[in-house]
Design a protein around this motif. Sequence first.
Motif, mmCIF file in Angstrom:
data_model
loop_
_atom_site.group_PDB
_atom_site.id
_atom_site.type_symbol
_atom_site.label_atom_id
_atom_site.label_comp_id
_atom_site.label_asym_id
_atom_site.label_seq_id
_atom_site.Cartn_x
_atom_site.Cartn_y
_atom_site.Cartn_z
ATOM 1 N N VAL A 33 -18.138 -34.772 100.920
ATOM 2 C CA VAL A 33 -19.501 -33.993 102.027
ATOM 3 C C VAL A 33 -20.589 -34.231 102.927
ATOM 4 O O VAL A 33 -19.957 -33.910 104.581
ATOM 5 N N GLY A 34 -20.611 -35.557 102.884
ATOM 6 C CA GLY A 34 -21.597 -36.054 104.238
ATOM 7 C C GLY A 34 -20.598 -36.557 105.447
ATOM 8 O O GLY A 34 -20.797 -36.207 106.301
ATOM 9 N N ASN A 35 -19.539 -36.818 105.198
ATOM 10 C CA ASN A 35 -18.530 -37.411 106.000
ATOM 11 C C ASN A 35 -18.063 -35.975 106.383
ATOM 12 O O ASN A 35 -17.389 -36.354 108.185
ATOM 13 N N SER A 36 -17.664 -35.399 105.842
ATOM 14 C CA SER A 36 -17.174 -33.908 106.799
ATOM 15 C C SER A 36 -18.477 -33.577 107.859
ATOM 16 O O SER A 36 -17.431 -32.412 108.663
ATOM 17 N N VAL A 37 -19.850 -33.373 107.020
ATOM 18 C CA VAL A 37 -20.333 -32.199 107.823
ATOM 19 C C VAL A 37 -20.376 -33.491 109.330
ATOM 20 O O VAL A 37 -20.388 -32.248 110.272
ATOM 21 N N CYS A 38 -21.033 -34.934 108.750
ATOM 22 C CA CYS A 38 -20.437 -35.444 110.464
ATOM 23 C C CYS A 38 -18.623 -35.110 111.721
ATOM 24 O O CYS A 38 -19.496 -35.169 113.336
ATOM 25 N N GLN A 39 -17.620 -35.546 111.168
ATOM 26 C CA GLN A 39 -16.946 -34.724 111.548
ATOM 27 C C GLN A 39 -17.659 -33.395 112.300
ATOM 28 O O GLN A 39 -16.652 -32.875 113.765
ATOM 29 N N GLU A 46 -17.492 -42.889 113.774
ATOM 30 C CA GLU A 46 -18.042 -44.386 113.616
ATOM 31 C C GLU A 46 -19.234 -44.931 114.247
ATOM 32 O O GLU A 46 -19.047 -45.830 114.441
ATOM 33 N N HIS A 47 -18.254 -44.450 115.473
ATOM 34 C CA HIS A 47 -19.793 -44.720 116.538
ATOM 35 C C HIS A 47 -21.253 -44.558 115.860
ATOM 36 O O HIS A 47 -22.312 -45.525 115.944
ATOM 37 N N MET A 48 -21.801 -42.877 115.736
ATOM 38 C CA MET A 48 -22.427 -42.491 115.516
ATOM 39 C C MET A 48 -23.382 -44.011 113.986
ATOM 40 O O MET A 48 -24.583 -44.320 113.514
#
Length: 410
Positions: free
Chosen positions: A44-50, A287-289
Motif C-alpha cells: 500500500v505504501g508503494n502504491s500511494v507513492c506510485q 525509485e528516485h525518492m
Amino acid sequence: MWLFLCFLIVGIHSNTYCYERNNQSVRNQNERGQENQNLPLKIVGNSVCQFACCFYKEISSLENNRNIFFSPLSISTAFAMLTLGARSDTLTQILRVLNFNPREINENEIHEGYRQLMQMVKSSEGFQLNMGNVLFVLDQLKPQEKFLSDLRTFYEGEAYPMNFKRADQAQVNINKYVAERTNGKINDLINNLDPLTEILLISYIYFNAEWQKPFNPKYTKTNKFFVAGNKAVEVPMMFGMGLFNYGYDEQLSSTVVQMDYKGGASAFFVLPDQGKMRKLEKRLSCEHMSKWRTLVSKRSLNVYIPKFTVSGTYDLKDMLYKMGIVDLFTDKADLSGITGQPQHRISQAIHKAVVKVDETGTEAAAATGMEIVPMSVPLTIAFNRPFLMVILLNNDILFMGKITNPLKED
C-alpha cells in the motif's frame, strides 16, 4: 511552525438506471493464502507513492506555472474507502488508478494495508497529526451493515445521518465537524452544498510539526525569488547554517536537501538546475525518492529557503477521469456495496491542501542550537527559484508539491 491541512470532499447523488453486474470483478480474481503480515503495508505504501507520482505529473502537465500542493495519502485513502462499496468495472478502475495489481494483492489485504498505514501514521509521536474519514449520509438511506463495519475496521471511518434537503443547516453542521477536527484552522470547508446530495465523504489530514533544527527569525531577510527566467518577486528568505543532509541527484540534475522534523518526519527540498524543472518532473519516480535518503549526507551548508503559505485545490473528478477512473463519475457507476443498489454515482470530488513554512518556534528557542561543523568553506544552497517539496514519514508520502511563487497562496 509547520501546518498542513488536506481535505477530500466527495458528493454522491442519486441516479436511477439499469446496470448489469459484471461478475469478472477484481473482487473474485485473487484468492490468496496467508501472507507476511507486513506485506500489505509495504504494498500500500508503494502504491500511494506510485499514485503520487502519476497524480503530480497529471497536475503539472496542466498547471506548469502554478504552485502545486496535495496529499496523495489523503486522496488514495478516500478512494480506497470507496472500493468497500464499489463493484465490477467501477471497482477495477479505482484499484488500477490507485496502482494495485490484483495478481500481487487482494482487496482484503489492500484494506488491511491502509489500516496498518493509518495506524502507523497516527501513532507517531513528537508532532501532531490528525487523520480521519467520515461519511455524511442522507437520513433516509440505510448503508449496508457490512460496509459500515468495514469502514470502521479498516479506516476508522464513521457514518452520520444528515438531512441534505435542508442544505444550509447541513452545511453548518459539516463545517463545524471539520473545524473541530482541524483545531479551528478550517471553518468554512463546504460552500453551496447541493440539496440533492445523498452521501458526502470527507477525508482529512492535519499535520503540525517543528523543525529539528529551527531557523532563527532574526536572520530572515527579504530577497529575490525568480519565478520565471529573470522575473523575480521579493520574498522573506530564511537562512540556516551548519550541518545539513545534502546530495546531488545526477539523473534528475537536482540538488536535494533533507530537513527533519521532531518526531521522525522529513521534508525533502529538491532544486533542479537552471532550466531542468521539466526534466525533474518527467523523470520523478518512487525509485528516485527512495534513493534520496541514501544519496544525502551531512555537509556544512548555508541554506536559504523562502517562507511561504501555499494551497492547492483540485477538481478530482476531471483529473481522475483522465487517469482512468471513468465509471465512478457517470451513470455506469456501481456503488451497490454502500446502499444495496447500484443507483448512485460520484458527482463531486474536491481536494484541498494547505502548507505553511516558517522558522518554527520562538526566536529564543531557535537561537539556542549549537553544533560543531567541519573547518571547511560551507556550500551555499539558495532555493530562490521553483523547487519541489516532498514530506515523508517512514518513507511514506504525506504531502507533495511544487513552489513556483512563494507569494501566491493558491
